[in-house]
Design an enzyme around this catalytic site. Sequence first.
Site, PDB file in Angstrom:
ATOM      1  N   ASP A  93      29.221  25.712  -3.207  1.00 64.89           N
ATOM      2  CA  ASP A  93      28.545  24.550  -3.771  1.00 64.89           C
ATOM      3  C   ASP A  93      27.821  25.006  -5.036  1.00 64.89           C
ATOM      4  OD1 ASP A  93      27.437  22.095  -4.177  1.00 64.89           O
ATOM      5  OD2 ASP A  93      26.049  22.174  -2.484  1.00 64.89           O
ATOM      6  N   PHE A  97      23.299  20.013  -4.616  1.00 65.73           N
ATOM      7  CA  PHE A  97      22.663  19.404  -3.444  1.00 65.73           C
ATOM      8  C   PHE A  97      21.182  19.752  -3.389  1.00 65.73           C
ATOM      9  CE2 PHE A  97      21.441  19.317   1.073  1.00 65.73           C
ATOM     10  CZ  PHE A  97      21.709  17.984   1.345  1.00 65.73           C
ATOM     11  N   ASP A 147      26.038  18.897 -10.369  1.00 64.94           N
ATOM     12  CA  ASP A 147      25.860  17.447 -10.372  1.00 64.94           C
ATOM     13  C   ASP A 147      24.438  17.100  -9.982  1.00 64.94           C
ATOM     14  OD1 ASP A 147      26.299  18.409  -7.734  1.00 64.94           O
ATOM     15  OD2 ASP A 147      26.754  16.389  -7.038  1.00 64.94           O
ATOM     16  N   ASP A 266      32.764  19.743   5.255  1.00 60.60           N
ATOM     17  CA  ASP A 266      31.858  20.834   5.623  1.00 60.60           C
ATOM     18  C   ASP A 266      30.599  20.239   6.211  1.00 60.60           C
ATOM     19  OD1 ASP A 266      29.203  21.397   3.807  1.00 60.60           O
ATOM     20  OD2 ASP A 266      30.671  20.198   2.723  1.00 60.60           O
ATOM     21  N   CYS A 310      38.185  28.600  23.204  1.00 59.36           N
ATOM     22  CA  CYS A 310      37.304  29.524  22.496  1.00 59.36           C
ATOM     23  C   CYS A 310      36.816  30.646  23.415  1.00 59.36           C
ATOM     24  CB  CYS A 310      36.120  28.786  21.874  1.00 59.36           C
ATOM     25  SG  CYS A 310      34.780  28.394  23.015  1.00 59.36           S
ATOM     26  N   HIS A 339      31.508  28.208  20.115  1.00 56.23           N
ATOM     27  CA  HIS A 339      32.125  27.026  20.729  1.00 56.23           C
ATOM     28  C   HIS A 339      32.088  25.822  19.795  1.00 56.23           C
ATOM     29  CE1 HIS A 339      33.131  23.834  23.510  1.00 56.23           C
ATOM     30  NE2 HIS A 339      32.041  23.215  23.107  1.00 56.23           N
TER      31      HIS A 339
END
Length: 378
Positions: A93, A97, A147, A266, A310, A339
């Site tokens: 990123d 953000f 951004d 994500d 898992c 998990h």
Amino acid sequence: MTASFAFTIEHRDGEARAGTFATPHGPVYTPCFMPVGTQATVKTLTPAQLAETGAQMILANTYHLSLQPGADIVAGAGGLHGFMQWPGPILTDSGGFQVFSLSSLRTIDDDGVTFREPKSGALVRFTPEHAVAVQNALGADVIMAFDECPPYPADREQVEGAVERTLRWFERCVEAHRRSDQALFGIVQGGVWPDLRRRCAEGLVAADLPGYAIGGVSVGEPQTLIERVVRVTAPLLPEHKPRYLMGVGTFREMAQAVAVGVDLFDCVMPTRVARHGSALLLGTGGDRRINLKNAQFRRDYEPLDCVCPCYTCRHFSRAYLAHLVRSEEILAMTLLSIHNVATLTRFAALLRCAIATGSFAQEFAHYLQSGPEPVLSN
């Protein structure tokens, strides 16, 4: 577009697509959920444990890594891949953000953003050129344009200003980008205004980048509004390029977005809730989360999910995990993170399989049911 970042759509089911996104560190099969490793680590997991969950591509954060340890130190190790010993694709990123999440610690002007570093109080300057230079040094496969992510709620004037600034910064990012072995993605902002989303998307798409992201969602707005914004924005992006929905990763959100043609996701949620003692369960009734602190699990000798492959579910009972959580053992965080990440990567794989067999709408109908249609701003 650099040839190594080709996106091939192999199957379609309505607007949903199953494809392959080629990167220098291997293919990414979509739909794909990316675990978040903000500080060049997915919290509590080793790279080997992360790989065993089925994770294909992970995310790291430019802002935080620029402060600690510093982009030059990461670059000295051969970039993020060598530094953290993750062999697969990585996305960084841009720090945009943090314009939202650190709003009380920053000031914005047309040239960039000045942050006050939370620990030391030092001033940190981020411009589009700096964000790209740091990401070039970090060496991720996919990097994001800098951004301005506006909050929710925000008035139209504020969001319109963020869109115009995002577009100007985007042009500077494109000009500053130096590495052909990294794919630069643009980020569509625009809040809840469809015309502003369109304005931003048109400005980004004109640059013909390898991929595009939908930003500025999951910033406090209700679930039904998230769904509507994604439904309005996704068709504005080139259908032959990967589409990335930033910061979203629940079962319902992913299924809803895949239904309108989104490919990449994500979210910090699976590891964050794991650190607080909760496990995600994948079933036919939508999202389900159990808290291992609850007394009902103290004598429950079943695995978290009897069909989950898992490591955690193959070896440990709910009773043991509940004991670890109550004892505040670090192993509880690790096993639950294994998990939860595995559950979301498995969910993405199930989405892909259903698209390939033409059964997406039928198999995921319980996730695709929407609530009352929200009214977007005019």
